[in-house]
Write a protein that holds these residues in place. Structure first.
Motif, PDB file in Angstrom:
ATOM      1  N   ALA A 195      -7.433  -4.761   9.976  1.00  0.00           N
ATOM      2  CA  ALA A 195      -8.562  -5.274  10.691  1.00  0.00           C
ATOM      3  C   ALA A 195      -8.871  -4.673  12.054  1.00  0.00           C
ATOM      4  N   THR A 196      -7.779  -4.254  12.615  1.00  0.00           N
ATOM      5  CA  THR A 196      -7.857  -3.311  13.459  1.00  0.00           C
ATOM      6  C   THR A 196      -8.111  -1.943  13.559  1.00  0.00           C
ATOM      7  N   ASN A 197      -7.811  -1.508  12.620  1.00  0.00           N
ATOM      8  CA  ASN A 197      -7.970  -0.133  12.283  1.00  0.00           C
ATOM      9  C   ASN A 197      -8.246   0.138  10.733  1.00  0.00           C
ATOM     10  N   ALA A 198      -9.439   0.237  10.187  1.00  0.00           N
ATOM     11  CA  ALA A 198      -9.542   0.178   8.825  1.00  0.00           C
ATOM     12  C   ALA A 198      -8.910   1.536   8.070  1.00  0.00           C
ATOM     13  N   ASP A 199      -8.764   2.559   8.887  1.00  0.00           N
ATOM     14  CA  ASP A 199      -8.520   3.769   8.303  1.00  0.00           C
ATOM     15  C   ASP A 199      -7.262   3.902   8.016  1.00  0.00           C
ATOM     16  N   VAL A 200      -6.301   3.211   8.877  1.00  0.00           N
ATOM     17  CA  VAL A 200      -4.905   3.294   8.784  1.00  0.00           C
ATOM     18  C   VAL A 200      -4.325   3.090   7.360  1.00  0.00           C
ATOM     19  N   ASN A 201      -3.449   3.679   6.645  1.00  0.00           N
ATOM     20  CA  ASN A 201      -2.733   3.552   5.764  1.00  0.00           C
ATOM     21  C   ASN A 201      -1.578   2.846   5.796  1.00  0.00           C
ATOM     22  N   ILE A 202      -1.356   1.640   4.860  1.00  0.00           N
ATOM     23  CA  ILE A 202      -0.144   1.087   4.991  1.00  0.00           C
ATOM     24  C   ILE A 202       0.857   1.226   3.711  1.00  0.00           C
ATOM     25  N   PHE A 203       1.973   1.778   3.609  1.00  0.00           N
ATOM     26  CA  PHE A 203       2.691   2.279   2.847  1.00  0.00           C
ATOM     27  C   PHE A 203       3.926   1.278   2.985  1.00  0.00           C
ATOM     28  N   GLY A 204       4.532   0.668   1.666  1.00  0.00           N
ATOM     29  CA  GLY A 204       5.904  -0.167   1.998  1.00  0.00           C
ATOM     30  C   GLY A 204       7.098   0.642   1.057  1.00  0.00           C
ATOM     31  N   VAL A 205       8.197   0.156   1.393  1.00  0.00           N
ATOM     32  CA  VAL A 205       9.289   0.801   0.846  1.00  0.00           C
ATOM     33  C   VAL A 205      10.130  -0.125   0.441  1.00  0.00           C
ATOM     34  N   GLU A 206      10.916   0.013  -0.968  1.00  0.00           N
ATOM     35  CA  GLU A 206      11.705  -0.802  -1.137  1.00  0.00           C
ATOM     36  C   GLU A 206      13.034  -0.171  -1.504  1.00  0.00           C
ATOM     37  N   ALA A 207      14.138  -0.743  -1.464  1.00  0.00           N
ATOM     38  CA  ALA A 207      15.509  -0.146  -2.107  1.00  0.00           C
ATOM     39  C   ALA A 207      15.364   0.046  -3.475  1.00  0.00           C
ATOM     40  N   GLN A 208      15.699   1.184  -3.980  1.00  0.00           N
ATOM     41  CA  GLN A 208      15.387   1.537  -5.347  1.00  0.00           C
ATOM     42  C   GLN A 208      15.948   0.745  -6.315  1.00  0.00           C
ATOM     43  N   GLN A 209      17.168  -0.131  -6.056  1.00  0.00           N
ATOM     44  CA  GLN A 209      17.838  -1.066  -6.895  1.00  0.00           C
ATOM     45  C   GLN A 209      16.927  -2.541  -7.015  1.00  0.00           C
ATOM     46  N   TYR A 210      16.207  -2.646  -5.982  1.00  0.00           N
ATOM     47  CA  TYR A 210      15.480  -3.932  -5.797  1.00  0.00           C
ATOM     48  C   TYR A 210      13.926  -3.960  -5.601  1.00  0.00           C
ATOM     49  N   ALA A 211      13.216  -3.013  -6.670  1.00  0.00           N
ATOM     50  CA  ALA A 211      11.695  -2.891  -6.383  1.00  0.00           C
ATOM     51  C   ALA A 211      11.019  -3.898  -7.241  1.00  0.00           C
ATOM     52  N   SER A 212      11.268  -5.126  -6.516  1.00  0.00           N
ATOM     53  CA  SER A 212      10.773  -6.228  -7.091  1.00  0.00           C
ATOM     54  C   SER A 212       9.146  -6.408  -6.856  1.00  0.00           C
ATOM     55  N   MET A 213       8.649  -5.973  -5.494  1.00  0.00           N
ATOM     56  CA  MET A 213       7.359  -5.990  -5.391  1.00  0.00           C
ATOM     57  C   MET A 213       6.526  -4.969  -6.081  1.00  0.00           C
ATOM     58  N   LYS A 214       6.916  -3.717  -6.192  1.00  0.00           N
ATOM     59  CA  LYS A 214       6.346  -2.530  -6.867  1.00  0.00           C
ATOM     60  C   LYS A 214       6.288  -2.881  -8.390  1.00  0.00           C
ATOM     61  N   ALA A 215       7.249  -3.600  -8.937  1.00  0.00           N
ATOM     62  CA  ALA A 215       7.086  -3.856 -10.161  1.00  0.00           C
ATOM     63  C   ALA A 215       6.051  -5.061 -10.421  1.00  0.00           C
ATOM     64  N   THR A 216       6.097  -5.996  -9.629  1.00  0.00           N
ATOM     65  CA  THR A 216       5.223  -6.966  -9.700  1.00  0.00           C
ATOM     66  C   THR A 216       3.657  -6.741  -9.542  1.00  0.00           C
ATOM     67  N   ILE A 217       3.310  -5.791  -8.740  1.00  0.00           N
ATOM     68  CA  ILE A 217       2.155  -5.346  -8.460  1.00  0.00           C
ATOM     69  C   ILE A 217       1.590  -4.291  -9.706  1.00  0.00           C
ATOM     70  N   ALA A 218       2.614  -3.678 -10.455  1.00  0.00           N
ATOM     71  CA  ALA A 218       2.385  -3.087 -11.538  1.00  0.00           C
ATOM     72  C   ALA A 218       2.055  -4.072 -12.778  1.00  0.00           C
TER      73      ALA A 218
END
Length: 410
Positions: A195-218
């Motif tokens: 909302a403040t800067n529409a051009d900024v890219n947001i990246f997340g990081v999970e521990a490899q053994q706990y990739a729950s969000m990445k799996a859920t989004i996929a």
């Protein structure tokens, strides 16, 4: 909080509460880490919060929004550390009784810190999922208010105030990299940042053994488990509220391998003199592992916390020295007669190696009767220096085997 969604207006308004409580943190430029990453790196230092973690932000907003009756009855939370201390810290200040449910294997130091903040600690279950069941039951039976670590609108709003401060300091960031556990931190940050800067890219990081969000989004089942140095984000199930914000605002989610997280922790301490816990080091691990993506970019890293057990930190540092070839162990066969060991150590000393420990192996190894194997642990300058020492030993008639060789691979 009555809103069913979170907007920039909510986060901006609540930032006044955060500022009044003295919970703002600095953003600093790191030339040393920038050089390692081939990017312009700025660090948002949430490890400098009173409890050593960003969790105090969301906990404050949730507790201050309790009605009078709920404050009297008290609150309950499940946590293995940072959320527990955040809730306990503000509950004590506000005079709200707090009960924290922790897994039975929670380190004593985290339990004692939470108790020192005035909370009642109950150990239940082997993991946070078990602890949540206990917290839910206690909330129902005793009329306590559950303070969820990430699936809560107030909590998400509080964490979003971090982005306001970061972008106020550096409004033209190209990217922000954020640790992901249940997703409360990255949800709040992504809402406020986009909302403040529409051009900024947001990246997340999970521990490899706990990739729950990445799996859920996929749309996949999350298969999580095992030991990780980033226990603060070792979450087996992505948040119900948070996943929609991640899906909407987050460009990609990286997975950080254990040795990369350890390396990032070591870099923070060596280059920036910062003690950073495993979860807080994952953004740096992700950037180091994806240099081409961030090359030349202006990047903000969320250093989410600094609560790391001293023994764990010691192990991380020693393992780092092994990986860099600065602490090695050589196995050398010598003739078992007077003067040989002295001669061996002289060769090592003349080559610049600093001997830490020497172990003789006479009885339990397959060596000739009049020989002995000597394991020498030593400090060296780097991997090149190790090879120089081995060459000198070989010339002197002492061929060696590098037992810590697995640590010397890139």
């Amino acid at each position: 909080m009555t809103e069913k969604t979170i907007g920039i207006q909510n986060i901006t308004a609540k930032h006044e509460v955060i500022m009044a409580a003295g919970l703002t943190t600095p953003t600093i430029f790191s030339p040393e880490i920038s050089g390692l990453c081939d990017a312009e790196i700025y660090l948002k230092l949430e490890n400098l919060q009173p409890t050593g973690s960003f969790k105090v932000r969301g906990a404050l907003l949730r507790l201050t929004n309790l009605d009078a009756e709920s404050r009297v009855r008290g609150v309950v939370a499940m946590s293995a550390g940072n959320h527990a201390q955040g809730v306990a810290y503000h509950a004590q200040k506000l005079g709200v009784p707090a009960t924290i449910i922790m897994p039975s294997n929670t380190p004593i130091t985290k339990i004692s810190r939470t108790e020192r903040l005035g909370a009642k600690v109950i150990l239940a279950g082997e993991n946070l999922s078990d602890s949540q069941l206990e917290a839910d039951q206690l909330a129902k039976s005793d009329g306590l208010t559950l303070i969820h670590p990430y699936d809560d609108l107030d909590v998400i709003t509080g964490q979003g105030t971090i982005a306001l401060e970061l972008l106020d300091s550096q409004p033209d960031l190209d990217a922000i990299v954020v640790p992901i556990g249940g997703g409360g931190l990255i949800s709040g940050i992504s809402i406020a940042a986009k909302a403040t800067n529409a051009d900024v890219n947001i990246f997340g990081v999970e521990a490899q053994q706990y990739a729950s969000m990445k799996a859920t989004i996929a749309g996949l089942d999350a298969n999580c488990g095992g030991q990780t140095v980033a226990e603060g984000i070792a979450v087996k199930s992505a948040g119900q509220l948070t996943r929609k914000y991640v899906q909407k605002h987050v460009a990609d989610i990286f997975l950080a391998a254990e040795h990369k997280i350890e390396e990032a922790m070591q870099i923070f301490l060596r280059e920036q003199r910062l003690v950073v816990e495993g979860a807080g080091a994952t953004p740096l691990a992700a950037v180091l592992n994806n240099r081409s993506l961030f090359n030349g970019k202006k990047v903000g890293l969320i250093v989410s916390g600094g609560n790391v057990d001293s023994r764990l930190l010691s192990s991380v540092l020693l393992r780092g020295l092994v990986r860099e070839g600065k602490l090695v162990r050589l196995r050398i066969e010598i003739v078992d007669e007077p003067g040989r060991l002295s001669d061996l150590t002289e060769v090592i000393g003349a080559s610049g190696g600093n001997i830490v420990e020497v172990n003789h192996q006479r009885l339990f190894f397959d060596v000739p009767l009049k020989s002995t194997e000597v394991d020498v642990t030593m400090e060296t300058r780097d991997q090149k220096h190790v090879k120089e020492i081995q060459l000198a030993l070989n010339k002197a008639g002492y061929p060696s085997l590098l037992l810590s060789e697995s640590g010397l691979t890139n």
